[in-house]
Design a protein around this motif. Structure first.
Motif, PDB file in Angstrom:
ATOM      1  N   PRO A 159      26.965  22.925  56.740  1.00  0.00           N
ATOM      2  CA  PRO A 159      26.330  23.232  55.453  1.00  0.00           C
ATOM      3  C   PRO A 159      25.299  22.176  55.055  1.00  0.00           C
TER       4      PRO A 159
ATOM      5  N   LEU B 151      39.704  34.978  48.711  1.00  0.00           N
ATOM      6  CA  LEU B 151      38.411  34.298  48.700  1.00  0.00           C
ATOM      7  C   LEU B 151      38.584  32.802  48.913  1.00  0.00           C
TER       8      LEU B 151
ATOM      9  N   PRO C 213      30.325  31.919  57.736  1.00  0.00           N
ATOM     10  CA  PRO C 213      29.867  31.824  56.347  1.00  0.00           C
ATOM     11  C   PRO C 213      29.395  33.167  55.783  1.00  0.00           C
ATOM     12  N   THR C 214      28.894  34.036  56.640  1.00  0.00           N
ATOM     13  CA  THR C 214      28.447  35.350  56.176  1.00  0.00           C
ATOM     14  C   THR C 214      29.622  36.154  55.643  1.00  0.00           C
TER      15      THR C 214
ATOM     16  N   ALA D 206      37.168  30.804  52.138  1.00  0.00           N
ATOM     17  CA  ALA D 206      36.249  29.678  51.909  1.00  0.00           C
ATOM     18  C   ALA D 206      36.848  28.377  52.444  1.00  0.00           C
TER      19      ALA D 206
ATOM     20  N   ALA E  32      32.739  37.351  48.721  1.00  0.00           N
ATOM     21  CA  ALA E  32      32.481  36.938  47.336  1.00  0.00           C
ATOM     22  C   ALA E  32      31.635  37.981  46.611  1.00  0.00           C
ATOM     23  N   ALA E  33      30.653  38.546  47.282  1.00  0.00           N
ATOM     24  CA  ALA E  33      29.803  39.567  46.662  1.00  0.00           C
ATOM     25  C   ALA E  33      30.600  40.829  46.344  1.00  0.00           C
TER      26      ALA E  33
ATOM     27  N   VAL F 239      32.257  34.947  54.184  1.00  0.00           N
ATOM     28  CA  VAL F 239      32.578  34.387  52.867  1.00  0.00           C
ATOM     29  C   VAL F 239      31.620  34.936  51.817  1.00  0.00           C
ATOM     30  N   TYR F 240      30.324  34.940  52.120  1.00  0.00           N
ATOM     31  CA  TYR F 240      29.333  35.446  51.163  1.00  0.00           C
ATOM     32  C   TYR F 240      29.566  36.927  50.862  1.00  0.00           C
ATOM     33  N   CYS F 241      29.854  37.713  51.893  1.00  0.00           N
ATOM     34  CA  CYS F 241      30.086  39.149  51.691  1.00  0.00           C
ATOM     35  C   CYS F 241      31.350  39.403  50.879  1.00  0.00           C
TER      36      CYS F 241
ATOM     37  N   THR G  33      36.605  28.333  56.256  1.00  0.00           N
ATOM     38  CA  THR G  33      35.200  28.141  56.633  1.00  0.00           C
ATOM     39  C   THR G  33      34.784  26.695  56.391  1.00  0.00           C
ATOM     40  N   TRP G  34      35.188  26.119  55.276  1.00  0.00           N
ATOM     41  CA  TRP G  34      34.853  24.718  54.972  1.00  0.00           C
ATOM     42  C   TRP G  34      35.458  23.775  56.012  1.00  0.00           C
TER      43      TRP G  34
END
Length: 133
Positions: A39, A103, A71-72, A107, A78-79, A74-76, A110-111
């Motif tokens: 990141p 979530l 990471p994609t 996350a 969250a959205a 996680v973004y999806c 992923t972190w």
């Protein structure tokens, strides 16, 4: 183009790019995946740095796809959670808690993967710089 850009860089920065290139030559696509998971590195800067190395096009593309996948998700996720919350589709406290825990877990994993990626990448570059010195 690569030799021209390296000549324009200061000697210290050119040495760092050369160290990165040697590490990438040794470890190959794995380090590209780790760079993409990091990141800390902006996407465009990472792409620019990788263009100055001897990483092949196909290796670069495949490693980028693999590195950007976690990471994609996680973004999806969250959205989707935000969309459901905004439209009132979350069916109560239990659903909200389950989505929130999911979530946070996604996350968190992923972190952790990104932290391992940063540590491994830094170790590879530091090891190569010590060998060069």
């Amino acid at each position: 183009l690569r030799p021209f850009i390296l000549k324009m860089l200061s000697k210290e920065r050119a040495n760092k790019v050369t160290s990165l290139d040697k590490a990438l030559t040794k470890e190959g696509p794995l380090l590209v995946v780790l760079l993409r998971l990091s990141p800390v590195m902006p996407f465009a800067l990472t792409t620019l740095l990788l263009s100055l190395t001897s990483v092949g096009y196909v290796s670069h593309v495949l490693a980028t796809i693999i590195g950007l996948t976690p990471p994609t998700f996680v973004y999806c996720f969250a959205a989707e959670l935000g969309n459901k919350a905004a439209s009132g589709e979350v069916g109560g406290t239990a659903d909200a808690v389950m989505y929130g825990v999911g979530l946070l877990a996604t996350a968190g994993v992923t972190w952790k993967v990104m932290a391992i990626a940063n540590k491994t990448l830094n170790a590879a570059v530091d090891q190569d710089e010590k060998k060069a010195a």
